[in-house]
Design a protein around this motif. Sequence first.
Motif, PDB file in Angstrom:
ATOM      1  N   ASP A  66       0.812  -1.302   0.078  1.00 54.98           N
ATOM      2  CA  ASP A  66      -0.144  -0.093  -0.169  1.00 54.98           C
ATOM      3  C   ASP A  66       0.767   1.178  -0.041  1.00 54.98           C
ATOM      4  O   ASP A  66       1.902   1.221   0.075  1.00 54.98           O
ATOM      5  CB  ASP A  66      -0.985   0.149   1.260  1.00 54.98           C
ATOM      6  CG  ASP A  66      -2.022   1.071   1.262  1.00 54.98           C
ATOM      7  OD1 ASP A  66      -2.393   1.233   0.035  1.00 54.98           O
ATOM      8  OD2 ASP A  66      -2.565   1.566   2.033  1.00 54.98           O
ATOM      9  N   THR A 137      -1.911  -5.822  -3.828  1.00 50.27           N
ATOM     10  CA  THR A 137      -1.677  -4.242  -3.870  1.00 50.27           C
ATOM     11  C   THR A 137      -2.966  -3.723  -3.916  1.00 50.27           C
ATOM     12  O   THR A 137      -4.182  -4.344  -4.093  1.00 50.27           O
ATOM     13  CB  THR A 137      -0.764  -3.952  -4.980  1.00 50.27           C
ATOM     14  OG1 THR A 137      -1.644  -3.934  -6.323  1.00 50.27           O
ATOM     15  CG2 THR A 137       0.371  -4.897  -5.402  1.00 50.27           C
ATOM     16  N   ASP A 138      -3.052  -2.432  -3.699  1.00 46.36           N
ATOM     17  CA  ASP A 138      -4.208  -1.841  -3.894  1.00 46.36           C
ATOM     18  C   ASP A 138      -4.430  -1.443  -5.439  1.00 46.36           C
ATOM     19  O   ASP A 138      -3.475  -2.020  -6.000  1.00 46.36           O
ATOM     20  CB  ASP A 138      -4.056  -0.202  -3.178  1.00 46.36           C
ATOM     21  CG  ASP A 138      -2.921   0.592  -3.531  1.00 46.36           C
ATOM     22  OD1 ASP A 138      -2.324   0.238  -4.646  1.00 46.36           O
ATOM     23  OD2 ASP A 138      -2.774   1.677  -2.938  1.00 46.36           O
ATOM     24  N   THR A 200      -5.342  -6.378   1.879  1.00 48.13           N
ATOM     25  CA  THR A 200      -4.493  -5.248   2.255  1.00 48.13           C
ATOM     26  C   THR A 200      -4.548  -4.899   3.653  1.00 48.13           C
ATOM     27  O   THR A 200      -4.272  -3.635   4.134  1.00 48.13           O
ATOM     28  CB  THR A 200      -4.386  -4.047   1.233  1.00 48.13           C
ATOM     29  OG1 THR A 200      -5.945  -3.522   1.096  1.00 48.13           O
ATOM     30  CG2 THR A 200      -3.921  -4.616  -0.105  1.00 48.13           C
ATOM     31  N   GLU A 204      -2.727  -1.634   5.627  1.00 46.83           N
ATOM     32  CA  GLU A 204      -3.439  -0.555   5.690  1.00 46.83           C
ATOM     33  C   GLU A 204      -3.332  -0.163   7.412  1.00 46.83           C
ATOM     34  O   GLU A 204      -3.439   1.103   7.790  1.00 46.83           O
ATOM     35  CB  GLU A 204      -4.966  -0.770   5.197  1.00 46.83           C
ATOM     36  CG  GLU A 204      -4.964  -0.585   3.760  1.00 46.83           C
ATOM     37  CD  GLU A 204      -6.152  -0.945   3.236  1.00 46.83           C
ATOM     38  OE1 GLU A 204      -7.090  -1.179   4.069  1.00 46.83           O
ATOM     39  OE2 GLU A 204      -6.480  -0.835   2.020  1.00 46.83           O
TER      40      GLU A 204
END
Length: 273
Positions: A66, A137-138, A200, A204
Amino acid sequence: MYTLSTEKKITVLSALVEGNSIRSIERMTGIHRDTICRLLVSAGEQCFAMMDSKVTKLRPRYLQVDEIWTFVAKKARKARHEESKEIGDQWVFVAMDAETKLVASFRIGKRTWENTNGFMEDMYKRIAEGHRTQLTTDGFHFYKVAVPDQFGADVDFAQLVKLYGDYGQHDAAGRYSPSPIVEVISKVRAGDPDPKYISTSFVERQNLTMRMHMRRFTRLTNAFSKKLTNLKAACALHFAHYNFCRVHSSLRVTPAMAAGLANEVWPLTALLS
């Protein structure tokens, strides 16, 4: 190099990693803020070099990636075109092992292709040869190319795309609260990632840890970074302390111990040598 004793240095570093600002440390210790900044940069450089040599040959099963936003000196909308690229918005790219909570790699800079690709290149070099990992991943679009470019076929890669709603532009909630998530979409980009671990969430959560333990990340204050060098040093110190010195509450050991990189909890003095 510095006239500060080791005890004074540890006092300053302890305050820094617990989220105190430069000026509050100056008031508490009587040490001038310029001296504190020089110590921060020196310690940060040593932490970066230490992690570069120690965080290698990793075998993570699930990696989460992130980025967290911050800025240097001023926000992008106030920066002039002729000013240095170090001024304005900056992003901290972070990769975390979801099981050991180890911050395996990080990079600080603009949210560009060059930084995204360089970040993935560094992450790939830290994984043990022949080890296959699942990477989430984002939805940042550069990852779609950067991950396959660096990992090739040695990865199970997925992106988690979150769609946000709108509180409204004029009410207090719209200005100070995060937008509500209205939909989460999983997109498999390479390999065969396990849907249960496309997440994530842990990385985060690290965003909150960073904002709590680095004063320069606290929103709506004047504690933001004035120089990119200081931001990079603060992040290196934070991640080294987080990985090697701080016992994770759910692990009961440090992330470095959980990942097999250390046999004991490191004292802060280890970050100075």
